[in-house]
Write a protein that holds these residues in place. Structure first.
Motif, PDB file in Angstrom:
ATOM      1  N   TYR A 110       0.606  -1.483  -0.212  1.00 52.98           N
ATOM      2  CA  TYR A 110       0.023  -0.182   0.067  1.00 52.98           C
ATOM      3  C   TYR A 110       0.357   1.528  -0.122  1.00 52.98           C
ATOM      4  O   TYR A 110       2.141   1.279   0.582  1.00 52.98           O
ATOM      5  CB  TYR A 110      -1.170  -0.297   1.139  1.00 52.98           C
ATOM      6  CG  TYR A 110      -0.164   0.155   2.461  1.00 52.98           C
ATOM      7  CD1 TYR A 110      -0.069   1.607   3.223  1.00 52.98           C
ATOM      8  CD2 TYR A 110       0.037  -0.777   3.306  1.00 52.98           C
ATOM      9  CE1 TYR A 110       0.760   0.912   4.592  1.00 52.98           C
ATOM     10  CE2 TYR A 110       0.269  -0.895   4.772  1.00 52.98           C
ATOM     11  CZ  TYR A 110       0.701   0.652   5.020  1.00 52.98           C
ATOM     12  OH  TYR A 110       1.500   0.670   6.297  1.00 52.98           O
ATOM     13  N   ALA A 111       0.330   2.661  -0.162  1.00 53.30           N
ATOM     14  CA  ALA A 111       1.237   3.457  -0.458  1.00 53.30           C
ATOM     15  C   ALA A 111       0.540   4.269   0.521  1.00 53.30           C
ATOM     16  O   ALA A 111      -0.366   4.620   0.897  1.00 53.30           O
ATOM     17  CB  ALA A 111       0.648   4.285  -1.773  1.00 53.30           C
ATOM     18  N   GLU A 112       1.603   5.181   1.273  1.00 54.87           N
ATOM     19  CA  GLU A 112       1.416   5.744   2.036  1.00 54.87           C
ATOM     20  C   GLU A 112       1.886   7.223   1.910  1.00 54.87           C
ATOM     21  O   GLU A 112       4.047   7.534   1.720  1.00 54.87           O
ATOM     22  CB  GLU A 112       2.080   5.176   3.923  1.00 54.87           C
ATOM     23  CG  GLU A 112       2.183   5.534   4.802  1.00 54.87           C
ATOM     24  CD  GLU A 112       2.593   4.829   6.454  1.00 54.87           C
ATOM     25  OE1 GLU A 112       3.825   5.100   6.288  1.00 54.87           O
ATOM     26  OE2 GLU A 112       1.921   3.763   6.721  1.00 54.87           O
ATOM     27  N   VAL A 113       1.570   9.035   2.302  1.00 60.98           N
ATOM     28  CA  VAL A 113       2.299   9.794   2.275  1.00 60.98           C
ATOM     29  C   VAL A 113       3.235   9.708   3.185  1.00 60.98           C
ATOM     30  O   VAL A 113       3.188   9.160   4.079  1.00 60.98           O
ATOM     31  CB  VAL A 113       1.198  11.242   2.184  1.00 60.98           C
ATOM     32  CG1 VAL A 113       0.187  10.617   0.875  1.00 60.98           C
ATOM     33  CG2 VAL A 113       0.469  10.645   3.550  1.00 60.98           C
ATOM     34  N   MET A 120       7.126   9.271  -1.904  1.00 61.69           N
ATOM     35  CA  MET A 120       5.826   8.146  -1.159  1.00 61.69           C
ATOM     36  C   MET A 120       6.471   6.615  -1.123  1.00 61.69           C
ATOM     37  O   MET A 120       7.573   6.386  -1.564  1.00 61.69           O
ATOM     38  CB  MET A 120       4.742   7.962  -2.541  1.00 61.69           C
ATOM     39  CG  MET A 120       3.533   7.009  -1.902  1.00 61.69           C
ATOM     40  SD  MET A 120       2.352   7.944  -1.584  1.00 61.69           S
ATOM     41  CE  MET A 120       1.601   9.517  -2.767  1.00 61.69           C
ATOM     42  N   LYS A 121       5.968   6.275   0.379  1.00 62.94           N
ATOM     43  CA  LYS A 121       6.885   5.010   1.130  1.00 62.94           C
ATOM     44  C   LYS A 121       5.097   4.613   0.348  1.00 62.94           C
ATOM     45  O   LYS A 121       3.859   4.117   0.157  1.00 62.94           O
ATOM     46  CB  LYS A 121       6.718   5.363   2.032  1.00 62.94           C
ATOM     47  CG  LYS A 121       7.516   4.780   3.068  1.00 62.94           C
ATOM     48  CD  LYS A 121       6.579   4.869   4.335  1.00 62.94           C
ATOM     49  CE  LYS A 121       7.056   3.627   5.692  1.00 62.94           C
ATOM     50  NZ  LYS A 121       7.028   3.459   7.221  1.00 62.94           N
ATOM     51  N   PHE A 122       5.735   3.012  -0.225  1.00 62.36           N
ATOM     52  CA  PHE A 122       5.423   1.460  -0.439  1.00 62.36           C
ATOM     53  C   PHE A 122       5.284   0.649   0.351  1.00 62.36           C
ATOM     54  O   PHE A 122       7.034   0.313   0.308  1.00 62.36           O
ATOM     55  CB  PHE A 122       5.725   1.433  -2.079  1.00 62.36           C
ATOM     56  CG  PHE A 122       5.527   3.274  -3.169  1.00 62.36           C
ATOM     57  CD1 PHE A 122       4.279   2.866  -3.338  1.00 62.36           C
ATOM     58  CD2 PHE A 122       6.301   3.681  -2.941  1.00 62.36           C
ATOM     59  CE1 PHE A 122       3.330   3.207  -4.675  1.00 62.36           C
ATOM     60  CE2 PHE A 122       6.006   4.893  -4.194  1.00 62.36           C
ATOM     61  CZ  PHE A 122       4.594   4.884  -4.689  1.00 62.36           C
ATOM     62  N   VAL A 123       4.648   0.578   1.290  1.00 67.01           N
ATOM     63  CA  VAL A 123       5.075  -0.428   2.153  1.00 67.01           C
ATOM     64  C   VAL A 123       4.505  -2.432   2.091  1.00 67.01           C
ATOM     65  O   VAL A 123       3.073  -2.311   1.737  1.00 67.01           O
ATOM     66  CB  VAL A 123       4.752  -0.167   3.536  1.00 67.01           C
ATOM     67  CG1 VAL A 123       4.234  -1.194   5.085  1.00 67.01           C
ATOM     68  CG2 VAL A 123       4.277   1.381   3.834  1.00 67.01           C
TER      69      VAL A 123
END
Length: 302
Positions: A110-113, A120-123
């Motif tokens: 999931y993408a997280e600002v 963008m952080k992709f976790v």
């Protein structure tokens, strides 16, 4: 047949050593065994548990992590353990009986600002790398297939990887609402297909851009104040900046001026709010915990 060699790497935990190899050991996941019964799918881990001082065995990518009981010191046994591992691997013995590699890995991303509008952080729902990596361009990413794939997009400026996430920094030419889904799917598919994200030759690439940064696993030659600062950063600061998709490295401590120099990486690098975080967060914390020893914290963007 592959010829294996072992490099012994210290960690922040004195009870745990990493034995890094020059070839990939497992492809699909990370493995942790607390005892010989749990290690039924790993002949190598079972053999290691015959050593009475082995408490926990970790196997991931290109390294074996071993946690010891206090009955021995690593200094007394590490070379012998390394030799046993080399002999085991070069004999062609099985490391882990992994599941069918044709099956896709179950993973969600999931993408997280982040506080940095350019990052963008992709976790991922699983651990994807065993170390911290930073790639500023496609040349630096030559030993990191996932980063290489991301740099094929002209709007990707920088890639940062740690534990279970990938932080992507972009150029202003693109907007996140137009590219986030495409980036998320590429990262998820890369992991699900069991592709190598970072090769074993990229183990120290996180520090390539900043060779002046202190290797925080090797602090014996540092003064006591520097060691204390590193301990505070590790315990209180790193988890917070990691949650924002970044990292912080200790560079140096100037006793005369009380200045602490650090390096910001990932989403923290170039972030508009990083100065506020630095002055009102990190600097205030170090001043409160270390008194007059710390006067100022100065950051170099990664």
């Amino acid at each position: 047949m592959k010829e294996y060699s072992i490099t012994i790497v210290k960690t922040n935990n004195p009870n745990i050593l990493k034995f890094e190899t020059n070839h990939l050991l497992v492809n699909r996941k990370n493995y942790e065994y607390k005892n010989i019964d749990e290690a039924q799918n790993s002949p190598m881990a079972q053999q290691l548990f015959h050593l009475p001082f082995i408490k926990t065995v970790y196997i991931s990518g290109n390294f074996i992590g071993l946690e010891r009981y206090d009955i021995v010191e690593w200094e007394d046994v590490k070379d012998e353990v390394a030799q046993q591992l080399v002999e085991y691997l070069n004999a062609g013995e099985l490391v882990v009986m992994e599941e069918d590699t044709d099956k896709p890995i179950a993973v969600t991303v999931y993408a997280e600002v982040t506080p940095n509008p350019s990052t963008m952080k992709f976790v991922a729902s699983k651990k994807i790398v065993g170390d911290t990596y930073e790639f500023k361009n496609i040349d630096e990413a030559k030993n990191a297939p996932l980063a290489m794939a991301l740099f094929q997009f002209p709007f990707v400026k920088q890639v940062f990887m740690d534990e279970n996430y990938v932080s992507v920094s972009k150029y202003e030419v693109a907007e996140w609402e137009d590219i986030t889904l495409e980036l998320r799917e590429l990262i998820r598919n890369f992991i699900a297909d069991g592709k190598e994200l970072v090769s074993h030759t990229a183990k120290s690439i996180a520090r390539v851009a900043h060779p002046e940064a202190i290797d925080e696993n090797l602090t014996e030659n540092l003064d006591d104040t520097s060691k204390e600062i590193i301990a505070i950063l590790d315990e209180y600061v790193k988890p917070a900046v990691a949650s924002d998709g970044g990292n912080i490295l200790f560079k140096s401590y100037e006793a005369d001026s009380g200045t602490v120099n650090v390096i910001l990486q990932g989403a923290c690098s170039g972030c508009p709010s990083s100065t506020f975080t630095l002055k009102n967060g990190i600097e205030t914390m170090l001043k409160n915990m270390m008194g007059e020893k710390v006067n100022e914290v100065v950051a170099l963007n990664g």
